[in-house]
Design a protein around this motif. Sequence first.
Motif, mmCIF file in Angstrom:
data_model
loop_
_atom_site.group_PDB
_atom_site.id
_atom_site.type_symbol
_atom_site.label_atom_id
_atom_site.label_comp_id
_atom_site.label_asym_id
_atom_site.label_seq_id
_atom_site.Cartn_x
_atom_site.Cartn_y
_atom_site.Cartn_z
ATOM 1 N N LEU A 160 1.107 -0.239 -4.839
ATOM 2 C CA LEU A 160 0.771 1.051 -4.233
ATOM 3 C C LEU A 160 -0.080 0.847 -2.988
ATOM 4 O O LEU A 160 0.086 1.554 -1.973
ATOM 5 C CB LEU A 160 0.040 1.944 -5.231
ATOM 6 C CG LEU A 160 0.836 2.420 -6.458
ATOM 7 C CD1 LEU A 160 0.036 3.466 -7.225
ATOM 8 C CD2 LEU A 160 2.189 3.006 -6.066
ATOM 9 N N LYS A 161 -0.978 -0.121 -3.025
ATOM 10 C CA LYS A 161 -1.838 -0.415 -1.878
ATOM 11 C C LYS A 161 -1.021 -0.896 -0.686
ATOM 12 O O LYS A 161 -1.340 -0.597 0.471
ATOM 13 C CB LYS A 161 -2.872 -1.485 -2.274
ATOM 14 C CG LYS A 161 -3.936 -1.734 -1.219
ATOM 15 C CD LYS A 161 -4.976 -2.729 -1.722
ATOM 16 C CE LYS A 161 -6.030 -2.993 -0.660
ATOM 17 N NZ LYS A 161 -7.055 -3.973 -1.141
ATOM 18 N N GLU A 162 0.075 -1.632 -0.959
ATOM 19 C CA GLU A 162 0.924 -2.156 0.115
ATOM 20 C C GLU A 162 2.041 -1.176 0.498
ATOM 21 O O GLU A 162 2.860 -1.473 1.367
ATOM 22 C CB GLU A 162 1.561 -3.489 -0.324
ATOM 23 C CG GLU A 162 0.575 -4.618 -0.550
ATOM 24 C CD GLU A 162 -0.023 -5.165 0.743
ATOM 25 O OE1 GLU A 162 0.320 -4.664 1.826
ATOM 26 O OE2 GLU A 162 -0.845 -6.094 0.656
ATOM 27 N N GLY A 163 2.094 -0.011 -0.162
ATOM 28 C CA GLY A 163 3.132 0.971 0.159
ATOM 29 C C GLY A 163 4.489 0.633 -0.417
ATOM 30 O O GLY A 163 5.530 1.026 0.123
ATOM 31 N N ILE A 164 4.497 -0.086 -1.550
ATOM 32 C CA ILE A 164 5.739 -0.500 -2.196
ATOM 33 C C ILE A 164 5.941 0.299 -3.484
ATOM 34 O O ILE A 164 5.025 0.395 -4.301
ATOM 35 C CB ILE A 164 5.699 -2.010 -2.510
ATOM 36 C CG1 ILE A 164 5.613 -2.822 -1.215
ATOM 37 C CG2 ILE A 164 6.912 -2.440 -3.328
ATOM 38 C CD1 ILE A 164 5.308 -4.288 -1.433
ATOM 39 N N ASP A 165 7.125 0.876 -3.664
ATOM 40 C CA ASP A 165 7.435 1.600 -4.899
ATOM 41 C C ASP A 165 7.512 0.617 -6.061
ATOM 42 O O ASP A 165 8.059 -0.484 -5.924
ATOM 43 C CB ASP A 165 8.760 2.352 -4.760
ATOM 44 C CG ASP A 165 8.661 3.535 -3.817
ATOM 45 O OD1 ASP A 165 7.539 4.049 -3.624
ATOM 46 O OD2 ASP A 165 9.694 3.942 -3.252
ATOM 47 N N PHE A 166 6.983 1.047 -7.211
ATOM 48 C CA PHE A 166 6.883 0.131 -8.352
ATOM 49 C C PHE A 166 7.846 0.521 -9.466
ATOM 50 O O PHE A 166 8.006 1.706 -9.801
ATOM 51 C CB PHE A 166 5.451 0.134 -8.893
ATOM 52 C CG PHE A 166 5.187 -0.953 -9.895
ATOM 53 C CD1 PHE A 166 5.062 -2.272 -9.492
ATOM 54 C CD2 PHE A 166 5.051 -0.668 -11.245
ATOM 55 C CE1 PHE A 166 4.811 -3.288 -10.406
ATOM 56 C CE2 PHE A 166 4.802 -1.663 -12.177
ATOM 57 C CZ PHE A 166 4.679 -2.985 -11.750
ATOM 58 N N GLY A 167 8.483 -0.511 -10.042
ATOM 59 C CA GLY A 167 9.380 -0.294 -11.169
ATOM 60 C C GLY A 167 9.185 -1.366 -12.223
ATOM 61 O O GLY A 167 8.665 -2.447 -11.938
ATOM 62 N N VAL A 168 9.598 -1.077 -13.438
ATOM 63 C CA VAL A 168 9.506 -2.054 -14.513
ATOM 64 C C VAL A 168 10.874 -2.279 -15.151
ATOM 65 O O VAL A 168 11.660 -1.351 -15.327
ATOM 66 C CB VAL A 168 8.500 -1.642 -15.615
ATOM 67 C CG1 VAL A 168 7.082 -1.705 -15.096
ATOM 68 C CG2 VAL A 168 8.810 -0.258 -16.178
#
Length: 622
Positions: free
Chosen positions: A297-305
């Motif tokens: 989130l800090k780097e502006g990347i969407d996160f998935g698992v």
Amino acid sequence: MKQLKSNTIIFCSLITTLIFLHSCITKEKKNISQNQIFDQTNNWIVLNKIDAKKEGSTYSWNFNVKHPSEYVLQMVSSGEISEENNSAKVQIDKQEFEESLSKNYVINSNDIVSEFKSKIQFINTGKQNISITTDANFKTVRIIPHYKKPIGSGNYHQEWLSMHNSDEKQKALKRFKEAKLGMFIHWGLYSEIGGIWKGTKINHSPYPGPKVAEWLMYAFKIPREEYKELAKTFNPDKSFAQNVAKLAKDVGMKYMVITSKHHDGFALFDSKSSEFDIADATPYKADIIKELYDACLKEGIDFGVYYSHGNDWMDGADGNYANVKKVNDSLGIYTHPTGKNLWDPSKNTHKEYLHNKAYPQVKELLNLLPELHLIWFDGTGFITEEQAFQFYKLVYDTNPNVVVNRRVGYAFGDYLDAGDNKIPSASEKLEKYWETCGTTNNSWGYKSYDKDWKSPKELLYYFVDILSKGGNYLLNIGPDGKGNVPETSAQNLREMGKWIHQNADAVYGTSRWKTPNEGQEETLLDGTGHRAAKGFERKFTSKDFWFTTKENKVYAISLTNTEGDILIKSLKKGEGDIEQVKLLGNGKILKWNQNKNGLKTTVIGLPKNALGYVIEVTLKNN
């Protein structure tokens, strides 16, 4: 007047009672229809020999296909198959193959079922024709959905469709489609071992099955208690989350997916439903999924698992194998054991695993990560249609903004995946948006001895090919036990990233143009083993171009750094009125000429080490 009022009350009560009874009956019928055990033979195509059109030893049938999918072909014979007449030549839907018949299994006491190795792919519904030339004595021909592509009852389709078409889901899907490039991370206890167990490389394990590093437990049939011992030494570096998030950003990856729980059942997050996790069973004593989520989130990347819901070798019993096999044996269908723990299954039932671990852990992840963008399910195996739907609905009910992949099961994914290291042909018609997941060498998890790294040019070629066909690329890294990304892998990704950042306009938010590519025929990537066996030898020329489009622009992508005159045939006169031609990266406006042969322009000033270049063509209209 009093009598009239009394009669009215009685009449209204009667109507209310009838409506209530009708509602109950309708609801009961609906519940019965949804709770009935689905008969998988409803989607079989069974052709009797006596109904065939016969010419010599060739038998032909016309039939209807209701569901486009992958199927297997079987012949059912009475008694033993003669060694002299045991071959069959098949022609169906432009596919043709010839195979020897063999006894695969026996049904109904003495009926022999022979299954062909060649698969049948039906792209469309409607009428089809099959002809089989054989001297074998058979009773029926069966065309059965492939076990990896089960076809459901349709009972849940409308409810799924309403969730899939919701504003929240479609907005999330739009963002996913625009992202184009993501980072996949396969990482867990197996990463410590690096594909070697007690001195034996996983490729030399004595048992059949995948030889990729994350399948270590399965490949060596390691008992559950023995495998648990690996957790006692799993203690990655605290900089892992920041390092991989930074790498993803450097490459230009817009989303990330990490194995929160792979098939071995070990969770990389602090789970309340299991103590076999990083916080309870390892010296790390922290939640690394939450740490990586925050870093992304800090780097502006969407996160998935990633979450393995169907396979869990630690707590998932036999993966429902015995129950499925019992039914399949009665129908003459082979039950594929791949991915199922049959050497040391847990004592609970598979259903208990779902309710006590899998469903709760998925909900834990959704609550832990409120801005989660994607759940990448895997290991469907013998998940039922109802169970697959429950996983999808659980995600939607908890957070409708989360995108779900195809492998949740049946047709309940929000998008498709082409398969591991597989890229579809440009001619394939896919009913949903799609993604290819790929590796940087030939394994997903860390395999210490696999040095067959894909070069920056090879990785970029796969990405550009996928872009031109309108898909996403989820590109994997396999860190070691400490969380370190192999140096060559990271270097190659960053080199590829330089091209991506320089030509971002041709990448993010683009879609497939009317012509995907011109020049050489496409080189299809057909699985992890395919690339490992054949390597990569394609040569690129100045005549090869791949295309993407956005608004009123068309991007012609070349994977050479050859300077001089070029001709882009797909942009010939009549294919669009050109307003401007520009070289991306340096922004140089190019002189051009458009005629019946194509768009001609001259490229100069390319860096000697460039992986390629992009010509941006602005059209006067859309």
